[in-house]
Design an enzyme around this catalytic site. Structure first.
Site, PDB file in Angstrom:
ATOM      1  N   GLY A   8       5.495   1.557  14.641  1.00  0.00           N
ATOM      2  CA  GLY A   8       6.588   2.700  14.299  1.00  0.00           C
ATOM      3  C   GLY A   8       6.567   3.541  15.480  1.00  0.00           C
ATOM      4  N   TYR A 141       3.549   6.143  -2.811  1.00  0.00           N
ATOM      5  CA  TYR A 141       3.329   6.433  -1.423  1.00  0.00           C
ATOM      6  C   TYR A 141       1.787   6.719  -1.359  1.00  0.00           C
ATOM      7  CZ  TYR A 141       3.347   9.159   3.118  1.00  0.00           C
ATOM      8  OH  TYR A 141       2.972   9.638   4.298  1.00  0.00           O
TER       9      TYR A 141
HETATM   10  P1  NDP Z   1       9.305   8.556  10.702  1.00  0.00           P
HETATM   11  O1  NDP Z   1      10.099   8.465   9.375  1.00  0.00           O
HETATM   12  O2  NDP Z   1       9.751   9.702  11.717  1.00  0.00           O
HETATM   13  O3  NDP Z   1       9.092   7.177  11.498  1.00  0.00           O
HETATM   14  C1  NDP Z   1       8.425   6.086  11.075  1.00  0.00           C
HETATM   15  C2  NDP Z   1       8.428   5.006  11.957  1.00  0.00           C
HETATM   16  O4  NDP Z   1       7.972   3.719  11.123  1.00  0.00           O
HETATM   17  C3  NDP Z   1       9.492   4.530  12.704  1.00  0.00           C
HETATM   18  O5  NDP Z   1       9.182   4.375  13.982  1.00  0.00           O
HETATM   19  C4  NDP Z   1      10.107   3.271  11.768  1.00  0.00           C
HETATM   20  O6  NDP Z   1      10.793   2.398  12.715  1.00  0.00           O
HETATM   21  C5  NDP Z   1       8.801   2.551  11.432  1.00  0.00           C
HETATM   22  N1  NDP Z   1       8.920   1.642  10.444  1.00  0.00           N
HETATM   23  C6  NDP Z   1       9.203   1.764   9.227  1.00  0.00           C
HETATM   24  N2  NDP Z   1       9.254   0.758   8.559  1.00  0.00           N
HETATM   25  C7  NDP Z   1       8.587  -0.315   9.351  1.00  0.00           C
HETATM   26  C8  NDP Z   1       8.444  -1.723   9.481  1.00  0.00           C
HETATM   27  N3  NDP Z   1       8.744  -2.196   8.139  1.00  0.00           N
HETATM   28  N4  NDP Z   1       7.982  -2.194  10.401  1.00  0.00           N
HETATM   29  C9  NDP Z   1       7.920  -1.696  11.619  1.00  0.00           C
HETATM   30  N5  NDP Z   1       8.096  -0.324  11.735  1.00  0.00           N
HETATM   31  C10 NDP Z   1       8.528   0.457  10.675  1.00  0.00           C
HETATM   32  O7  NDP Z   1       7.827   8.823  10.233  1.00  0.00           O
HETATM   33  P2  NDP Z   1       6.801   9.871  10.570  1.00  0.00           P
HETATM   34  O8  NDP Z   1       6.700   9.695  12.112  1.00  0.00           O
HETATM   35  O9  NDP Z   1       6.549  11.038   9.897  1.00  0.00           O
HETATM   36  O10 NDP Z   1       5.414   8.967  10.063  1.00  0.00           O
HETATM   37  C11 NDP Z   1       4.602   8.248  10.737  1.00  0.00           C
HETATM   38  C12 NDP Z   1       3.316   7.895   9.853  1.00  0.00           C
HETATM   39  O11 NDP Z   1       2.760   9.190   9.305  1.00  0.00           O
HETATM   40  C13 NDP Z   1       3.783   7.152   8.440  1.00  0.00           C
HETATM   41  O12 NDP Z   1       2.736   6.152   8.275  1.00  0.00           O
HETATM   42  C14 NDP Z   1       3.856   8.366   7.658  1.00  0.00           C
HETATM   43  O13 NDP Z   1       3.362   7.729   6.211  1.00  0.00           O
HETATM   44  C15 NDP Z   1       2.601   9.184   8.155  1.00  0.00           C
HETATM   45  N6  NDP Z   1       2.845  10.602   7.624  1.00  0.00           N
HETATM   46  C16 NDP Z   1       3.847  11.447   8.029  1.00  0.00           C
HETATM   47  C17 NDP Z   1       3.770  12.577   7.495  1.00  0.00           C
HETATM   48  C18 NDP Z   1       4.736  13.683   7.655  1.00  0.00           C
HETATM   49  O14 NDP Z   1       4.705  14.782   7.210  1.00  0.00           O
HETATM   50  N7  NDP Z   1       5.728  13.025   8.462  1.00  0.00           N
HETATM   51  C19 NDP Z   1       2.617  13.315   6.568  1.00  0.00           C
HETATM   52  C20 NDP Z   1       1.545  12.226   6.573  1.00  0.00           C
HETATM   53  C21 NDP Z   1       1.558  10.976   6.860  1.00  0.00           C
HETATM   54  P3  NDP Z   1      12.446   2.426  12.958  1.00  0.00           P
HETATM   55  O15 NDP Z   1      12.713   3.595  13.673  1.00  0.00           O
HETATM   56  O16 NDP Z   1      12.554   1.152  13.834  1.00  0.00           O
HETATM   57  O17 NDP Z   1      12.875   2.373  11.681  1.00  0.00           O
END
Ligand code: NDP
Length: 233
Positions: A8, A141
């Site tokens: 990600g 989630y």
């Molecule tokens: P974003 O939505 O900004 O980014 C999500 C990332 O995950 C993207 O790079 C996306 O890739 C990738 N992704 C999603 N599904 C898949 C998959 N099946 N295979 C590979 N890559 C995948 O999220 P955040 O940066 O906010 O979140 C990152 C992590 O932090 C997550 O695990 C989230 O649960 C966690 N988190 C976030 C919080 C928040 O407030 N933002 C709070 C707590 C935890 P692509 O762009 O190619 O789709």
């Protein structure tokens, strides 16, 4: 040069981590799902759905062929599905669990044998404070992140004797695309609920990951490290 694989890495927290590790001289492999991040040439990007174990194994082989053995895994890819618990179905369940927990499971499985034989390695999972407390309208989630926390603690116990450290960062409210459905008013309310008075940035979380990956954290394992501005104390 140490090698980190970040899932990600195309957006949000993973993108900030990709940039931070690269700026600090690490070789970085970035896994993306749908959005090709088009980094500069030093960063090796691979399209890979982390919920698919075949794609994960192939991505790990390509990554190690390119930069050598992976010293650090950051299992960051995640998705959030919001709604009433009673309305979630089998598809929601599979999508959220297979991505948020399955992604960690698949990546760790692919990397553990090499790390164990080298007797070194660092695994950092990205959890969420909702995995600790549970969130209304984000039951699946929250459950997926609770599973991440338990897995991290178990792996830390099992892999510690092999010289491998396993921790999670547990972000609070971080301003990324994951927050896109929140209004400005919601964001202000969430900032007010946070003792440090603001939402987190992807860089705030990336810095915690960088610390956990470094030798400065050499005696830290099995921890769920909150990066939440005091939202959850
Ligand atoms: P974003 O939505 O900004 O980014 C999500 C990332 O995950 C993207 O790079 C996306 O890739 C990738 N992704 C999603 N599904 C898949 C998959 N099946 N295979 C590979 N890559 C995948 O999220 P955040 O940066 O906010 O979140 C990152 C992590 O932090 C997550 O695990 C989230 O649960 C966690 N988190 C976030 C919080 C928040 O407030 N933002 C709070 C707590 C935890 P692509 O762009 O190619 O789709």
């Amino acid at each position: 040069m140490p090698h980190v694989l970040i899932s990600g890495g195309s957006r949000g927290i993973g993108r900030a981590a990709t940039n931070l590790f690269a700026e600090n001289g690490w070789s970085v492999t970035c896994l993306y799902h749908t959005n090709d991040p088009e980094f500069h040439d030093d960063i090796f990007s691979i399209k890979c759905d982390v919920s698919n174990p075949v794609q994960v194994r192939s991505a790990v082989l390509r990554s190690e062929a390119h930069f050598g053995p992976i010293d650090c895994l950051i299992s960051n890819a995640g998705i959030s599905v919001k709604g009433l618990a009673q309305d979630f179905g089998e598809n929601d369940y599979r999508l959220v669990m297979d991505t948020n927990f399955g992604g960690l499971f698949n990546l760790a499985n692919a990397l553990m044998p090499g790390m164990i034989s080298r007797k070194s390695g660092v695994i950092i999972a990205v959890s969420s404070m909702w995995g600790q407390t549970g969130a209304s309208c984000e039951a699946l989630y929250s459950a997926s992140k609770g599973a991440v926390d338990a897995y991290v603690k178990s792996l830390a116990k099992e892999l510690g004797p092999s010289g491998i450290r396993v921790n999670a960062v547990s972000p609070g409210v971080i301003n990324t695309d994951m927050m896109k459905d929140y209004s400005d008013e919601d964001r202000k309310d969430l900032a007010c609920e946070t003792p440090l008075g603001r939402l987190g940035t992807p860089e705030d979380v990336a810095k915690a990951m960088f610390f956990l990956a470094s030798d400065s954290a050499s005696f830290i394992t099995g921890q769920i490290v909150g990066v939440n501005g005091g939202f959850l104390i």
